[in-house]
Write a protein that holds these residues in place. Structure first.
Motif, PDB file in Angstrom:
ATOM      1  N   MET A   5       0.870  -1.227   0.001  1.00 24.01           N
ATOM      2  CA  MET A   5       0.004  -0.091   0.013  1.00 24.01           C
ATOM      3  C   MET A   5       0.877   1.003  -0.026  1.00 24.01           C
ATOM      4  O   MET A   5       1.757   1.303   0.845  1.00 24.01           O
ATOM      5  CB  MET A   5      -0.852   0.059   1.227  1.00 24.01           C
ATOM      6  CG  MET A   5      -2.066   0.724   1.107  1.00 24.01           C
ATOM      7  SD  MET A   5      -3.457   0.337   2.488  1.00 24.01           S
ATOM      8  CE  MET A   5      -2.599   1.519   3.738  1.00 24.01           C
ATOM      9  N   SER A   6       0.564   2.060  -0.813  1.00 22.52           N
ATOM     10  CA  SER A   6       1.434   3.355  -1.002  1.00 22.52           C
ATOM     11  C   SER A   6       0.637   4.618  -0.249  1.00 22.52           C
ATOM     12  O   SER A   6      -0.432   4.798  -0.582  1.00 22.52           O
ATOM     13  CB  SER A   6       1.806   3.547  -2.485  1.00 22.52           C
ATOM     14  OG  SER A   6       0.739   4.233  -2.986  1.00 22.52           O
ATOM     15  N   MET A   7       1.493   5.239   0.385  1.00 16.83           N
ATOM     16  CA  MET A   7       0.973   6.500   0.989  1.00 16.83           C
ATOM     17  C   MET A   7       1.403   7.951   0.479  1.00 16.83           C
ATOM     18  O   MET A   7       2.828   7.980   0.081  1.00 16.83           O
ATOM     19  CB  MET A   7       1.383   6.697   2.249  1.00 16.83           C
ATOM     20  CG  MET A   7       0.973   5.528   3.291  1.00 16.83           C
ATOM     21  SD  MET A   7      -0.625   5.876   4.159  1.00 16.83           S
ATOM     22  CE  MET A   7       0.113   7.176   5.250  1.00 16.83           C
ATOM     23  N   VAL A   8       0.441   8.381  -0.231  1.00 14.04           N
ATOM     24  CA  VAL A   8       0.862   9.546  -0.636  1.00 14.04           C
ATOM     25  C   VAL A   8       0.676  10.764   0.265  1.00 14.04           C
ATOM     26  O   VAL A   8      -0.308  11.013   0.952  1.00 14.04           O
ATOM     27  CB  VAL A   8      -0.165  10.060  -2.111  1.00 14.04           C
ATOM     28  CG1 VAL A   8       0.196  11.673  -2.523  1.00 14.04           C
ATOM     29  CG2 VAL A   8      -0.265   9.098  -2.811  1.00 14.04           C
ATOM     30  N   SER A   9       2.050  11.405   0.746  1.00 14.77           N
ATOM     31  CA  SER A   9       1.746  12.268   1.737  1.00 14.77           C
ATOM     32  C   SER A   9       1.464  13.851   1.082  1.00 14.77           C
ATOM     33  O   SER A   9       2.125  14.179   0.184  1.00 14.77           O
ATOM     34  CB  SER A   9       3.015  12.307   2.639  1.00 14.77           C
ATOM     35  OG  SER A   9       4.126  12.968   1.753  1.00 14.77           O
ATOM     36  N   THR A  10       0.598  14.552   1.645  1.00 19.94           N
ATOM     37  CA  THR A  10       0.130  15.791   1.168  1.00 19.94           C
ATOM     38  C   THR A  10       1.075  16.729   1.829  1.00 19.94           C
ATOM     39  O   THR A  10       1.459  16.552   3.073  1.00 19.94           O
ATOM     40  CB  THR A  10      -1.317  16.095   1.553  1.00 19.94           C
ATOM     41  OG1 THR A  10      -1.714  15.588   2.830  1.00 19.94           O
ATOM     42  CG2 THR A  10      -2.187  15.531   0.572  1.00 19.94           C
ATOM     43  N   PRO A  11       1.625  17.646   1.032  1.00 18.52           N
ATOM     44  CA  PRO A  11       2.546  18.688   1.992  1.00 18.52           C
ATOM     45  C   PRO A  11       1.619  19.350   3.017  1.00 18.52           C
ATOM     46  O   PRO A  11       0.412  19.526   2.801  1.00 18.52           O
ATOM     47  CB  PRO A  11       2.767  19.543   0.471  1.00 18.52           C
ATOM     48  CG  PRO A  11       1.889  19.459  -0.494  1.00 18.52           C
ATOM     49  CD  PRO A  11       1.358  18.051  -0.253  1.00 18.52           C
ATOM     50  N   PRO A  12       2.221  20.026   3.892  1.00 16.73           N
ATOM     51  CA  PRO A  12       1.678  20.857   4.751  1.00 16.73           C
ATOM     52  C   PRO A  12       0.896  22.171   4.086  1.00 16.73           C
ATOM     53  O   PRO A  12       1.268  22.715   3.122  1.00 16.73           O
ATOM     54  CB  PRO A  12       2.885  21.475   5.702  1.00 16.73           C
ATOM     55  CG  PRO A  12       3.935  20.702   5.591  1.00 16.73           C
ATOM     56  CD  PRO A  12       3.836  20.044   4.006  1.00 16.73           C
ATOM     57  N   ALA A  13      -0.274  22.667   4.985  1.00 12.59           N
ATOM     58  CA  ALA A  13      -0.733  23.565   4.211  1.00 12.59           C
ATOM     59  C   ALA A  13      -0.144  24.831   4.272  1.00 12.59           C
ATOM     60  O   ALA A  13       0.219  25.643   3.385  1.00 12.59           O
ATOM     61  CB  ALA A  13      -2.165  23.985   4.821  1.00 12.59           C
ATOM     62  N   LEU A  14       0.648  24.987   5.504  1.00 13.85           N
ATOM     63  CA  LEU A  14       1.461  25.964   5.505  1.00 13.85           C
ATOM     64  C   LEU A  14       2.891  25.552   6.249  1.00 13.85           C
ATOM     65  O   LEU A  14       2.632  24.624   7.283  1.00 13.85           O
ATOM     66  CB  LEU A  14       1.014  27.210   6.571  1.00 13.85           C
ATOM     67  CG  LEU A  14       0.030  28.058   5.704  1.00 13.85           C
ATOM     68  CD1 LEU A  14      -0.909  28.756   6.879  1.00 13.85           C
ATOM     69  CD2 LEU A  14       0.242  28.839   4.694  1.00 13.85           C
ATOM     70  N   ARG A  15       4.197  26.214   6.020  1.00 12.61           N
ATOM     71  CA  ARG A  15       5.217  25.953   6.938  1.00 12.61           C
ATOM     72  C   ARG A  15       6.254  26.924   6.853  1.00 12.61           C
ATOM     73  O   ARG A  15       6.411  27.638   5.731  1.00 12.61           O
ATOM     74  CB  ARG A  15       5.828  24.639   5.995  1.00 12.61           C
ATOM     75  CG  ARG A  15       7.090  24.007   7.069  1.00 12.61           C
ATOM     76  CD  ARG A  15       7.615  22.638   6.489  1.00 12.61           C
ATOM     77  NE  ARG A  15       8.203  22.496   5.270  1.00 12.61           N
ATOM     78  CZ  ARG A  15       9.456  22.364   5.236  1.00 12.61           C
ATOM     79  NH1 ARG A  15       9.962  22.411   6.496  1.00 12.61           N
ATOM     80  NH2 ARG A  15      10.168  22.621   4.152  1.00 12.61           N
ATOM     81  N   THR A  16       6.704  27.240   7.920  1.00 13.13           N
ATOM     82  CA  THR A  16       7.800  28.220   7.924  1.00 13.13           C
ATOM     83  C   THR A  16       8.953  27.615   8.579  1.00 13.13           C
ATOM     84  O   THR A  16       9.083  26.745   9.570  1.00 13.13           O
ATOM     85  CB  THR A  16       7.421  29.441   8.834  1.00 13.13           C
ATOM     86  OG1 THR A  16       7.563  28.828  10.302  1.00 13.13           O
ATOM     87  CG2 THR A  16       6.041  29.866   8.512  1.00 13.13           C
ATOM     88  N   VAL A  17      10.101  27.989   8.301  1.00 13.95           N
ATOM     89  CA  VAL A  17      11.492  27.499   8.451  1.00 13.95           C
ATOM     90  C   VAL A  17      12.281  28.704   9.079  1.00 13.95           C
ATOM     91  O   VAL A  17      12.764  29.582   8.299  1.00 13.95           O
ATOM     92  CB  VAL A  17      12.266  27.101   7.664  1.00 13.95           C
ATOM     93  CG1 VAL A  17      13.446  26.239   8.049  1.00 13.95           C
ATOM     94  CG2 VAL A  17      11.319  25.626   6.735  1.00 13.95           C
ATOM     95  N   ASN A  18      12.422  28.524  10.488  1.00 16.35           N
ATOM     96  CA  ASN A  18      13.447  29.810  10.983  1.00 16.35           C
ATOM     97  C   ASN A  18      12.996  31.092  10.296  1.00 16.35           C
ATOM     98  O   ASN A  18      13.748  32.158   9.771  1.00 16.35           O
ATOM     99  CB  ASN A  18      14.890  29.532  10.743  1.00 16.35           C
ATOM    100  CG  ASN A  18      15.685  30.339  11.801  1.00 16.35           C
ATOM    101  OD1 ASN A  18      15.141  30.896  12.695  1.00 16.35           O
ATOM    102  ND2 ASN A  18      16.966  30.466  11.305  1.00 16.35           N
ATOM    103  N   LEU A  19      11.788  31.488  10.484  1.00 19.46           N
ATOM    104  CA  LEU A  19      11.321  32.782   9.999  1.00 19.46           C
ATOM    105  C   LEU A  19      11.568  34.043  11.058  1.00 19.46           C
ATOM    106  O   LEU A  19      11.171  33.926  11.967  1.00 19.46           O
ATOM    107  CB  LEU A  19       9.814  32.598   9.904  1.00 19.46           C
ATOM    108  CG  LEU A  19       9.064  33.718   9.034  1.00 19.46           C
ATOM    109  CD1 LEU A  19       9.610  33.537   7.565  1.00 19.46           C
ATOM    110  CD2 LEU A  19       7.327  33.554   8.999  1.00 19.46           C
ATOM    111  N   VAL A  20      11.909  35.047  10.321  1.00 20.79           N
ATOM    112  CA  VAL A  20      12.551  36.299  11.270  1.00 20.79           C
ATOM    113  C   VAL A  20      11.853  37.340  10.499  1.00 20.79           C
ATOM    114  O   VAL A  20      11.862  37.567   9.265  1.00 20.79           O
ATOM    115  CB  VAL A  20      14.010  36.049  11.195  1.00 20.79           C
ATOM    116  CG1 VAL A  20      14.443  37.566  11.843  1.00 20.79           C
ATOM    117  CG2 VAL A  20      14.405  34.955  11.847  1.00 20.79           C
ATOM    118  N   LYS A  21      11.477  38.223  11.223  1.00 23.14           N
ATOM    119  CA  LYS A  21      11.159  39.440  10.713  1.00 23.14           C
ATOM    120  C   LYS A  21      11.794  40.765  11.820  1.00 23.14           C
ATOM    121  O   LYS A  21      11.519  40.610  12.604  1.00 23.14           O
ATOM    122  CB  LYS A  21       9.496  39.788  10.921  1.00 23.14           C
ATOM    123  CG  LYS A  21       9.075  41.213  10.144  1.00 23.14           C
ATOM    124  CD  LYS A  21       9.517  41.505   9.026  1.00 23.14           C
ATOM    125  CE  LYS A  21       9.217  43.009   8.481  1.00 23.14           C
ATOM    126  NZ  LYS A  21       9.194  42.945   6.777  1.00 23.14           N
TER     127      LYS A  21
END
Ligand SMILES: Nc1ncnc2c1ncn2[C@@H]1O[C@H](COP(=O)(O)OP(=O)(O)OP(=O)(O)O)[C@@H](O)[C@H]1O
Ligand SMILES: [Mg+2]
Lengths: 251, 168
Positions: A1-17
């Protein structure tokens, strides 16, 4: 059985402002790693000035990041230009601003219909959706009014209706109940519950614990950093809790 | 529960089980469901203090039931209760004591304590939101009781946020 993984709706990586106004740099968001699954309802809490608005503005492409990455449904988004962001928002993201941002010289009805018309929905469909949303939020009687003729709480609900007009896959909302009394908050809660059940992803900034209590997960910011991130679980099966514990009836 | 029972009896005489039902019906599920044993104990005390009296009412093919009614003294006590100001909200100090004292002993971290407490409050809020949805919209006392609980919780959460800003 194969699992298709859906990407995250949103993702941030080390986000800086870091805001740079005049002399001193103001670090508003300091290294946020956040992953939101499709269909998840995340509430963002934290004291005033902790970076909540800045974070959701960046997630919606309304403010540029200083460094780090933003991904929307598996696509890198922080590198997009303004017009590409505008397109992405129109197709996928509904945004409710803390201070409404309604179009002043258009009626309430037109404000709510506009997003659907912009993506090419038929006028009939746009009108039906508008009627439904205004009805759910107790605003049917205000369709022909101008935003300036509405109370703060009414404008806020119009802003929510507008953000939901296109049934966006992702709803980003900054304090959508900040100006509402208890009764109007109930309408908004009901509609958000409905939106959540339909599988739309929600990231919502709030001080209101009733709104946060609806969420699957609460992220707490302090000084631009995540200090807590976890599920909201029913307290009922834990000992000593419930209304009777909070409100003590005297006598 | 003394004065709540007294108030119900001042409205009309009733037996213990009817009082339990009346409390449940007026305040709904948000009210900590009164235990019938506790009601009888309280009625016994009220009777001993002269605030209520009871009469045995015969029932066909069932044991007699005790019907309670409010005495003049009971009415007096009820008036006093209604007239005096009600205590303001007490500071729910047990968590605050933990928050201030536990880190001093090195057995806990303030940030962790606050985060856990926040999740707990939000969990209670979640239950209250569900309870409000389940409760009859027309039962105003029950809905208002739930709303009161929510507002108290909101205040607790706001206070927690202040603690986190200043202490953690
Ligand atoms: N345009 C800007 N220029 C300079 N500084 C800014 C700007 N916008 C926000 N800030 C600063 O960034 C920090 C975070 O602000 P932000 O608006 O994200 O806070 P918030 O958590 O949304 O607060 P609130 O609960 O009051 O809405 C604050 O110190 C604020 O003063
Ligand atoms: Mg803000």
């Amino acid at each position: 059985m194969s699992m298709v993984s859906t990407p995250p709706a949103l993702r941030t990586v080390n986000l800086v402002k870091i805001y740079q106004t005049g002399g001193l740099p103001v670090p508003a968001v300091r290294g946020v790693d956040l992953t939101v699954r499709p269909g998840e309802f995340v509430a963002v809490m934290g004291p005033s000035g902790s970076g909540k608005s800045t974070l959701v503005h960046m997630l919606g492409g309304l403010d540029t990041r200083t460094s780090g990455e933003i991904w929307v449904e598996g696509t890198r988004a922080d590198t997009l230009g303004e017009s590409a962001w505008a397109l992405l928002r129109r197709q996928k993201i509904g945004f409710v601003f803390q201070f409404f941002n309604l179009v002043d010289n258009m009626t309430v009805a037109d404000n709510v219909e506009l997003p659907a018309l912009l993506v090419g929905a038929s006028p009939k469909h746009a009108r039906e959706r508008r009627d439904y949303l205004l009805g759910e939020l107790g605003l049917s009687g205000k369709a022909d009014a101008a935003p300036a003729q509405l109370s703060g709480g009414e404008q806020q609900r119009v802003a929510l209706a507008r953000a939901l007009a296109n049934q966006p896959q992702v709803l980003l909302a900054d304090e959508p109940t900040g100006n509402l009394d208890s009764r109007n908050t109930k309408d908004v809660l009901r509609l958000l519950g409905e939106v959540h059940r339909q599988g739309q992803t929600i990231v919502l900034v709030t001080h209101d614990a009733r709104v946060a209590g609806l969420a699957d997960r609460v992220v707490t910011l302090l000084d631009g950093q995540i200090v807590d991130d976890g599920a909201v679980l029913s307290a009922r099966r834990r000992p000593k809790s419930g209304a009777g514990d909070v409100v003590e009836l005297r006598g | 529960m003394r004065l709540q029972l007294l108030a119900l009896l001042a409205k009309e005489p009733a037996h213990g089980y009817e009082l339990k039902q009346a409390l449940e019906q007026i305040f709904g599920d948000a009210y900590p469901s009164p235990n019938i044993g506790q009601i009888y104990v309280t009625l016994g005390r009220l009777e001993k203090d002269g605030l209520v009296r009871s009469v045995d009412v015969e029932q066909s093919n069932r044991p007699n039931k005790k019907v309670y009614f409010c005495t003049a003294e009971g009415r007096e006590a009820l008036l006093e209760w209604v007239d005096e100001p009600t205590e303001g909200p007490r500071v729910r100090d047990e968590f605050f004591m933990k928050l201030v004292l536990a880190p001093m002993t090195g057995i806990a971290d303030r940030m962790a304590l606050i985060n856990r407490q926040r999740r707990h409050y939000l969990g209670i809020m979640r239950d209250l939101v569900e309870l409000a949805q389940r409760t009859d919209q027309d039962n105003r006392p029950a809905q208002l009781l739930i709303e009161g609980a929510m507002l108290h919780l909101q205040a607790d959460l706001d206070w927690l946020e202040r603690c986190q800003e200043d202490l953690a």
